[in-house]
Scaffold this active site. Sequence first.
Site, PDB file in Angstrom:
ATOM      1  N   ILE A 158      52.417  35.651 -31.025  1.00 49.15           N
ATOM      2  CA  ILE A 158      52.674  36.031 -32.415  1.00 49.15           C
ATOM      3  C   ILE A 158      52.661  37.559 -32.531  1.00 49.15           C
ATOM      4  O   ILE A 158      51.746  38.216 -32.042  1.00 49.15           O
ATOM      5  CB  ILE A 158      51.564  35.488 -33.370  1.00 49.15           C
ATOM      6  CG1 ILE A 158      51.296  33.996 -33.145  1.00 49.15           C
ATOM      7  CG2 ILE A 158      51.903  35.804 -34.829  1.00 49.15           C
ATOM      8  CD1 ILE A 158      52.379  33.069 -33.539  1.00 49.15           C
TER       9      ILE A 158
ATOM     10  N   HIS B 202      51.766  39.784 -34.984  1.00 55.49           N
ATOM     11  CA  HIS B 202      51.033  39.641 -36.250  1.00 55.49           C
ATOM     12  C   HIS B 202      51.453  40.691 -37.270  1.00 55.49           C
ATOM     13  O   HIS B 202      51.769  41.838 -36.911  1.00 55.49           O
ATOM     14  CB  HIS B 202      49.528  39.786 -35.991  1.00 55.49           C
ATOM     15  CG  HIS B 202      48.958  38.647 -35.203  1.00 55.49           C
ATOM     16  ND1 HIS B 202      48.870  37.370 -35.706  1.00 55.49           N
ATOM     17  CD2 HIS B 202      48.449  38.588 -33.942  1.00 55.49           C
ATOM     18  CE1 HIS B 202      48.323  36.579 -34.802  1.00 55.49           C
ATOM     19  NE2 HIS B 202      48.065  37.285 -33.708  1.00 55.49           N
TER      20      HIS B 202
ATOM     21  N   VAL C 112      42.698  47.346  -7.224  1.00 58.56           N
ATOM     22  CA  VAL C 112      41.953  48.614  -7.180  1.00 58.56           C
ATOM     23  C   VAL C 112      40.472  48.296  -6.992  1.00 58.56           C
ATOM     24  O   VAL C 112      39.876  47.564  -7.793  1.00 58.56           O
ATOM     25  CB  VAL C 112      42.197  49.437  -8.469  1.00 58.56           C
ATOM     26  CG1 VAL C 112      41.295  50.665  -8.502  1.00 58.56           C
ATOM     27  CG2 VAL C 112      43.663  49.834  -8.562  1.00 58.56           C
TER      28      VAL C 112
ATOM     29  N   LYS D  26      41.313  34.396 -35.645  1.00 56.96           N
ATOM     30  CA  LYS D  26      42.292  33.859 -36.598  1.00 56.96           C
ATOM     31  C   LYS D  26      42.370  32.336 -36.563  1.00 56.96           C
ATOM     32  O   LYS D  26      43.068  31.722 -37.358  1.00 56.96           O
ATOM     33  CB  LYS D  26      43.655  34.499 -36.329  1.00 56.96           C
ATOM     34  CG  LYS D  26      43.686  35.963 -36.775  1.00 56.96           C
ATOM     35  CD  LYS D  26      44.973  36.661 -36.449  1.00 56.96           C
ATOM     36  CE  LYS D  26      45.083  37.142 -35.028  1.00 56.96           C
ATOM     37  NZ  LYS D  26      44.219  38.239 -34.634  1.00 56.96           N
TER      38      LYS D  26
ATOM     39  N   CYS E  35      66.761  20.553 -18.323  1.00 56.56           N
ATOM     40  CA  CYS E  35      66.100  20.622 -19.645  1.00 56.56           C
ATOM     41  C   CYS E  35      66.398  21.955 -20.322  1.00 56.56           C
ATOM     42  O   CYS E  35      66.662  22.021 -21.510  1.00 56.56           O
ATOM     43  CB  CYS E  35      64.588  20.496 -19.506  1.00 56.56           C
ATOM     44  SG  CYS E  35      64.017  19.026 -18.675  1.00 56.56           S
TER      45      CYS E  35
ATOM     46  N   CYS F 225      60.746  17.909 -18.752  1.00 54.02           N
ATOM     47  CA  CYS F 225      60.278  17.275 -17.501  1.00 54.02           C
ATOM     48  C   CYS F 225      59.304  18.180 -16.750  1.00 54.02           C
ATOM     49  O   CYS F 225      58.760  17.782 -15.723  1.00 54.02           O
ATOM     50  CB  CYS F 225      61.444  16.839 -16.632  1.00 54.02           C
ATOM     51  SG  CYS F 225      62.072  18.089 -15.506  1.00 54.02           S
TER      52      CYS F 225
ATOM     53  N   CYS G  76      63.680  20.160 -11.319  1.00 61.67           N
ATOM     54  CA  CYS G  76      64.205  21.409 -10.750  1.00 61.67           C
ATOM     55  C   CYS G  76      63.303  22.065  -9.704  1.00 61.67           C
ATOM     56  O   CYS G  76      63.776  22.880  -8.924  1.00 61.67           O
ATOM     57  CB  CYS G  76      64.526  22.406 -11.848  1.00 61.67           C
ATOM     58  SG  CYS G  76      63.085  22.957 -12.779  1.00 61.67           S
TER      59      CYS G  76
HETATM   60  C1  LIG Z   1      44.404  32.860 -26.170  1.00 63.99           C
HETATM   61  C2  LIG Z   1      45.000  34.163 -26.554  1.00 63.99           C
HETATM   62  C3  LIG Z   1      45.817  34.275 -27.675  1.00 63.99           C
HETATM   63  C4  LIG Z   1      46.344  35.500 -28.044  1.00 63.99           C
HETATM   64  N1  LIG Z   1      47.272  35.558 -29.045  1.00 63.99           N
HETATM   65  C5  LIG Z   1      47.832  36.738 -29.372  1.00 63.99           C
HETATM   66  C6  LIG Z   1      48.867  36.803 -30.335  1.00 63.99           C
HETATM   67  O1  LIG Z   1      49.355  35.794 -30.816  1.00 63.99           O
HETATM   68  N2  LIG Z   1      49.320  38.022 -30.710  1.00 63.99           N
HETATM   69  C7  LIG Z   1      48.824  39.165 -30.187  1.00 63.99           C
HETATM   70  O2  LIG Z   1      49.230  40.235 -30.611  1.00 63.99           O
HETATM   71  N3  LIG Z   1      47.895  39.143 -29.194  1.00 63.99           N
HETATM   72  C8  LIG Z   1      47.419  37.957 -28.771  1.00 63.99           C
HETATM   73  N4  LIG Z   1      46.509  37.891 -27.758  1.00 63.99           N
HETATM   74  C9  LIG Z   1      46.083  39.133 -27.119  1.00 63.99           C
HETATM   75  C10 LIG Z   1      47.090  39.597 -26.086  1.00 63.99           C
HETATM   76  O3  LIG Z   1      47.555  38.537 -25.293  1.00 63.99           O
HETATM   77  C11 LIG Z   1      46.408  40.638 -25.209  1.00 63.99           C
HETATM   78  O4  LIG Z   1      45.850  41.624 -26.040  1.00 63.99           O
HETATM   79  C12 LIG Z   1      47.356  41.329 -24.254  1.00 63.99           C
HETATM   80  O5  LIG Z   1      48.108  40.393 -23.536  1.00 63.99           O
HETATM   81  C13 LIG Z   1      46.547  42.221 -23.314  1.00 63.99           C
HETATM   82  O6  LIG Z   1      47.408  42.778 -22.368  1.00 63.99           O
HETATM   83  P1  LIG Z   1      46.839  43.660 -21.177  1.00 63.99           P
HETATM   84  O7  LIG Z   1      48.001  44.273 -20.532  1.00 63.99           O
HETATM   85  O8  LIG Z   1      45.750  44.542 -21.704  1.00 63.99           O
HETATM   86  O9  LIG Z   1      46.081  42.633 -20.223  1.00 63.99           O
HETATM   87  P2  LIG Z   1      46.598  41.580 -19.145  1.00 63.99           P
HETATM   88  O10 LIG Z   1      47.828  40.900 -19.574  1.00 63.99           O
HETATM   89  O11 LIG Z   1      45.418  40.723 -18.847  1.00 63.99           O
HETATM   90  O12 LIG Z   1      46.957  42.454 -17.888  1.00 63.99           O
HETATM   91  C14 LIG Z   1      45.989  43.067 -17.098  1.00 63.99           C
HETATM   92  C15 LIG Z   1      46.524  43.196 -15.698  1.00 63.99           C
HETATM   93  O13 LIG Z   1      45.617  43.965 -14.914  1.00 63.99           O
HETATM   94  C16 LIG Z   1      45.595  43.448 -13.603  1.00 63.99           C
HETATM   95  N5  LIG Z   1      44.350  43.865 -12.962  1.00 63.99           N
HETATM   96  C17 LIG Z   1      43.095  43.559 -13.326  1.00 63.99           C
HETATM   97  N6  LIG Z   1      42.207  44.131 -12.502  1.00 63.99           N
HETATM   98  C18 LIG Z   1      42.918  44.844 -11.599  1.00 63.99           C
HETATM   99  C19 LIG Z   1      42.554  45.662 -10.486  1.00 63.99           C
HETATM  100  N7  LIG Z   1      41.296  45.876 -10.147  1.00 63.99           N
HETATM  101  N8  LIG Z   1      43.559  46.214  -9.753  1.00 63.99           N
HETATM  102  C20 LIG Z   1      44.858  46.002 -10.071  1.00 63.99           C
HETATM  103  N9  LIG Z   1      45.229  45.234 -11.116  1.00 63.99           N
HETATM  104  C21 LIG Z   1      44.287  44.665 -11.879  1.00 63.99           C
HETATM  105  C22 LIG Z   1      45.701  41.945 -13.821  1.00 63.99           C
HETATM  106  O14 LIG Z   1      46.167  41.282 -12.670  1.00 63.99           O
HETATM  107  C23 LIG Z   1      46.667  41.865 -14.987  1.00 63.99           C
HETATM  108  O15 LIG Z   1      48.007  41.700 -14.556  1.00 63.99           O
HETATM  109  C24 LIG Z   1      46.012  36.662 -27.328  1.00 63.99           C
HETATM  110  C25 LIG Z   1      45.209  36.550 -26.180  1.00 63.99           C
HETATM  111  C26 LIG Z   1      44.763  35.311 -25.772  1.00 63.99           C
HETATM  112  C27 LIG Z   1      44.043  35.192 -24.486  1.00 63.99           C
END
Ligand SMILES: Cc1cc2nc3c(=O)[nH]c(=O)nc-3n(C[C@H](O)[C@H](O)[C@H](O)COP(=O)(O)OP(=O)(O)OC[C@H]3O[C@@H](n4cnc5c(N)ncnc54)[C@H](O)[C@@H]3O)c2cc1C
Length: 484
Positions: A47, A49, A172, A250, A401, A436, A441
Site C-alpha cells: 500500500i 499510504h 557485511v 494499522k 495462469c 496453480c 510452469c
Molecule cells: C508485514 C508488512 C507489511 C507492510 N506493509 C507496508 C505497506 O503496505 N506500505 C508501506 O509503505 N510499508 C509497508 N511495510 C514496510 C515496508 O515493507 C518496509 O518499510 C520496507 O520494505 C523496508 O525496506 P528496506 O529496504 O529498509 O528493508 P529490506 O527490504 O528488508 O531490505 C534490507 C536488505 O538488506 C540486506 N541485508 C541485511 N543485512 C545485510 C548485511 N549484513 N550485508 C548485506 N546485506 C544485508 C537484506 O538481505 C535485504 O535485502 C510493511 C512491512 C511488513 C513486514
Amino acid sequence: MEDVIIIGGGIIGSLIARELSFYEISVLLLDKEEDIPMGSTKANSAIVHAGYDPLPGTLKAKTNVEGNRLYKDLCNELKVPFKRIGAYVLAFNDEELKILLELKERGKINGVSEIQLLKREEILKREPNINREVKYALFFPTSGITNPFLLTIHALENAIENGVQVKLGEEVIGIEKKDMVYKVTTNKSKYYCKYIINCAGIYADKIIHLLDPDYPFAITPRKGEYLVLDKKAQNFVKSTIFHVPTQKGKGVLVTPTVDGNILLGPTAENIANKEDKSTSMEGLSEIKEKVKKLTPNVPFTLVINIFSGIRASSTYKDFFVQEIPEFKNILHFAGIDSPGLTSAPSLAKMAVEWLMEKENIKRKRNIKNFEKIVAFKELTEEEKENLIKEDPRWGHIICRCEYVSEMEVRNAINSPLPARNLEAIKKRTRAGMGRCQGAFCSYHIMKILSDELEIPMNMITLRGGKSFLLNGENKVRWKYAKRS
Ligand SMILES: Cc1cc2nc3c(=O)[nH]c(=O)nc-3n(C[C@H](O)[C@H](O)[C@H](O)COP(=O)(O)OP(=O)(O)OC[C@H]3O[C@@H](n4cnc5c(N)ncnc54)[C@H](O)[C@@H]3O)c2cc1C
C-alpha cells in the site's frame, strides 16, 4: 576505492542507489542474498499510504506524504504498476468515530489532501461488500497500491545501467575506519569507501553494532501473516479497507493488488528470530476473524497462497535516519517499518541531500532511462505479433495462469540484475503467482534456467542457497528435459 557503499538492496537501498547513479560518483551496493528484494520489501501489503497514520512532526509523517506524491512519476519512469485506488478506515461505533476524527485531523496536519468522512449509506453504495454494521468511514483518495518487487528490481536495474555496481551474496560482517577511509568486510571480500549508507532492513541494528556494540538501538522483528485470494475474487472490493488503527499499527486490511488478487492481512506478532517467516494456524485464523468484521462475505475458498513478512520495528519509534556523531560519513536508515515502502522515494532523496552537504557532487549529463518490455500480456496484438515474428519464443506461453512467455523468462535471466532461481523469475515476471502457484510452469522454468545458466536441473534452487528443488537427480524428468 568507491565513493559510496550501500548495504542492503531492499526498496530503500535500491532507490538510493538509483538516485545516486544520476551523479558523478562511484557506488557499490552489497546485499547478503542471492537476489533482491528478500527482506521486508518482499512481503508487505504494497500500500502506498495516504499519510493519516504517522504522528505529526515525525519523519514518518513527512516522508509518507512526500513519498506518496512522488509515486506516480517514479512508477511511470520505472514501468511499475501504480493505482490510486483510495482507502477506507471503518468505524463501527461512536468510540471508533472519535478515532476517525483524530485521524482526519492528523491527516490534515500531515498534509494529506481530499479526506472524506462518509456515512453508512454512502460507504455501502461504493463498497457493497463492507459489513452492513459500519457506521462511518474516512476515505483517503490518494492511497494507492503498487508492486514492491518490480519497483525494487527496476530501480536497481536502472541504477546498474547508470553505473552502480551490485554484488549479491555478500554479507557485511565488519566495518573499520582508517584515516578518512572505511574498510567494509564481507563474507567474500574487502571493499574501501568514503561513505557508507546502511539500509540493512531488520539487520540495520546489527550494522550499527558492528561500529559500536553498545549503541542503544535495537530492532524487534514483528511478523505479519497474509492470505492471498485468486483473481476470481478480483472485484470483491475496489479500494483498501482498514479498521481504525491500534497501538500495534494499522491492523488487518482487505485490499486489491495491482495484479488483480485480493490480499488479506497482516497480523502483528513480535518474534525472537529475525528469520522466522513461518505462517501459523493461529495467525491465519486471526486474519479470517478480523477480515470478517470488515467484509463478512470474504470468499475464503479462493485462497491460493499464504506468506509472512517481517517488519523492522525499533525502540526509536520513528524512522532512525541519522549519522551517529562518533561514526562520521555513515548514514543509517534503520527501523524502517511501515510506511517504509511509501516513504522510500522521499528517503532516497534525503540520502542525496546528505551526500551533497558533504561533497560537491555533479549530476551526470547522460542519464539512461529505464527501457524494457515489462509484460508481454500488456502489449497490443500488433506488438505481440511483431515480437513473435522476431523470435517465436515470445509466443510460447510458459505460465498459463499469468500468461508469461518463454522470452520473458529468458530476458529475466539475462537482465542487468539476472534472475538465478525460481523465485527470482517469479518476482520479475509473475510466472508461478497465479491460481496453480507454479504447478504447471515451475518445471518449464527450471528447464529454461538450466539451459541459460548451463547447470543441471538438480542445481536449480527455489530462492538460492541450499533450497534445491530436486532432491538428487530426477532421471525421468532430466532425460525428458534433454530430449524436448
Ligand atoms: C508485514 C508488512 C507489511 C507492510 N506493509 C507496508 C505497506 O503496505 N506500505 C508501506 O509503505 N510499508 C509497508 N511495510 C514496510 C515496508 O515493507 C518496509 O518499510 C520496507 O520494505 C523496508 O525496506 P528496506 O529496504 O529498509 O528493508 P529490506 O527490504 O528488508 O531490505 C534490507 C536488505 O538488506 C540486506 N541485508 C541485511 N543485512 C545485510 C548485511 N549484513 N550485508 C548485506 N546485506 C544485508 C537484506 O538481505 C535485504 O535485502 C510493511 C512491512 C511488513 C513486514
